[in-house]
Design a protein around this motif. Structure first.
Motif, mmCIF file in Angstrom:
data_model
loop_
_atom_site.group_PDB
_atom_site.id
_atom_site.type_symbol
_atom_site.label_atom_id
_atom_site.label_comp_id
_atom_site.label_asym_id
_atom_site.label_seq_id
_atom_site.Cartn_x
_atom_site.Cartn_y
_atom_site.Cartn_z
ATOM 1 N N THR A 1 0.853 -1.181 0.000
ATOM 2 C CA THR A 1 0.000 0.000 0.000
ATOM 3 C C THR A 1 0.895 1.239 0.000
ATOM 4 O O THR A 1 1.901 1.288 0.718
ATOM 5 N N ALA A 2 0.559 2.209 -0.785
ATOM 6 C CA ALA A 2 1.347 3.440 -0.885
ATOM 7 C C ALA A 2 1.080 4.336 0.317
ATOM 8 O O ALA A 2 0.067 4.187 1.017
ATOM 9 N N ALA B 1 -7.119 16.338 12.449
ATOM 10 C CA ALA B 1 -5.902 16.783 11.768
ATOM 11 C C ALA B 1 -5.495 15.779 10.698
ATOM 12 O O ALA B 1 -5.667 14.574 10.848
ATOM 13 N N THR B 2 -4.936 16.303 9.598
ATOM 14 C CA THR B 2 -4.440 15.455 8.520
ATOM 15 C C THR B 2 -3.095 14.865 8.943
ATOM 16 O O THR B 2 -2.236 15.578 9.473
ATOM 17 N N ILE B 3 -2.926 13.559 8.714
ATOM 18 C CA ILE B 3 -1.672 12.882 9.040
ATOM 19 C C ILE B 3 -1.234 12.037 7.847
ATOM 20 O O ILE B 3 -2.044 11.705 6.988
ATOM 21 N N LYS B 4 0.048 11.728 7.795
ATOM 22 C CA LYS B 4 0.574 10.844 6.761
ATOM 23 C C LYS B 4 0.544 9.417 7.305
ATOM 24 O O LYS B 4 0.998 9.153 8.406
ATOM 25 N N ILE B 5 -0.009 8.504 6.520
ATOM 26 C CA ILE B 5 0.001 7.080 6.867
ATOM 27 C C ILE B 5 1.083 6.454 6.007
ATOM 28 O O ILE B 5 1.058 6.560 4.774
ATOM 29 N N SER C 1 3.076 0.519 3.497
ATOM 30 C CA SER C 1 3.248 -0.736 4.227
ATOM 31 C C SER C 1 2.929 -1.915 3.330
ATOM 32 O O SER C 1 2.444 -1.752 2.215
ATOM 33 N N LYS C 2 3.219 -3.091 3.852
ATOM 34 C CA LYS C 2 2.895 -4.331 3.160
ATOM 35 C C LYS C 2 1.958 -5.131 4.047
ATOM 36 O O LYS C 2 2.061 -5.069 5.271
ATOM 37 N N LYS C 3 1.053 -5.869 3.412
ATOM 38 C CA LYS C 3 0.179 -6.739 4.188
ATOM 39 C C LYS C 3 -0.015 -8.050 3.435
ATOM 40 O O LYS C 3 0.090 -8.100 2.210
ATOM 41 N N LEU C 4 -0.277 -9.099 4.173
ATOM 42 C CA LEU C 4 -0.515 -10.409 3.585
ATOM 43 C C LEU C 4 -2.007 -10.558 3.339
ATOM 44 O O LEU C 4 -2.818 -10.349 4.243
#
Length: 92
Positions: free
Chosen positions: A56-57, A68-72, A75-78
Motif C-alpha cells: 500500500t502506498a 488533523a491530517t496525518i501521513k500514513i 506498508s505491506k500486508k498479507l
C-alpha cells in the motif's frame, strides 16, 4: 476459532501421527507461507486459495480525535484469496 493445536490434533488423529509430529508439520507449513511472503512470493494452495503480499502506498489520513491530517506510511500486508472450491463449499 480454531487454533494451531486444534488443527494439529485433528491431523494427528486422521493421519495416525503423534500430536507433536502433527504440530511440527502444521507449524512448518505456516512458516513456509510466512517465509514466502517475506520474500515477496505468492503461495498458491490448489482448491484452498492464494496468499500474497500487497503493498500500500503512503497516503493522507485523518486523526479521528482531532480531525488533523496525518501521513500514513507505506506498508505491506498479507492477503488471502479463497479458491473456487473453498468459495463453493462456503456458499453451497
Amino acid at each position: 476459532m480454531t487454533t494451531t493445536n486444534e488443527i494439529a490434533d485433528k491431523i494427528a488423529s486422521e493421519q495416525n501421527l503423534t500430536k507433536a509430529q502433527a504440530k511440527t508439520i502444521v507449524e512448518s507449513v505456516f512458516k513456509q507461507i510466512a517465509d514466502a511472503a517475506q520474500a515477496g512470493v505468492e503461495t498458491s494452495i490448489p482448491s484452498f486459495g492464494k496468499f500474497k503480499v500487497k503493498e500500500t502506498a503512503e497516503r493522507d489520513g485523518r486523526n479521528p480525535a482531532t480531525g488533523a491530517t496525518i501521513k500514513i506510511a507505506a506498508s505491506k500486508k498479507l492477503t488471502f484469496a479463497a479458491g473456487k472450491s473453498l468459495k463453493d463449499a462456503l456458499n453451497g
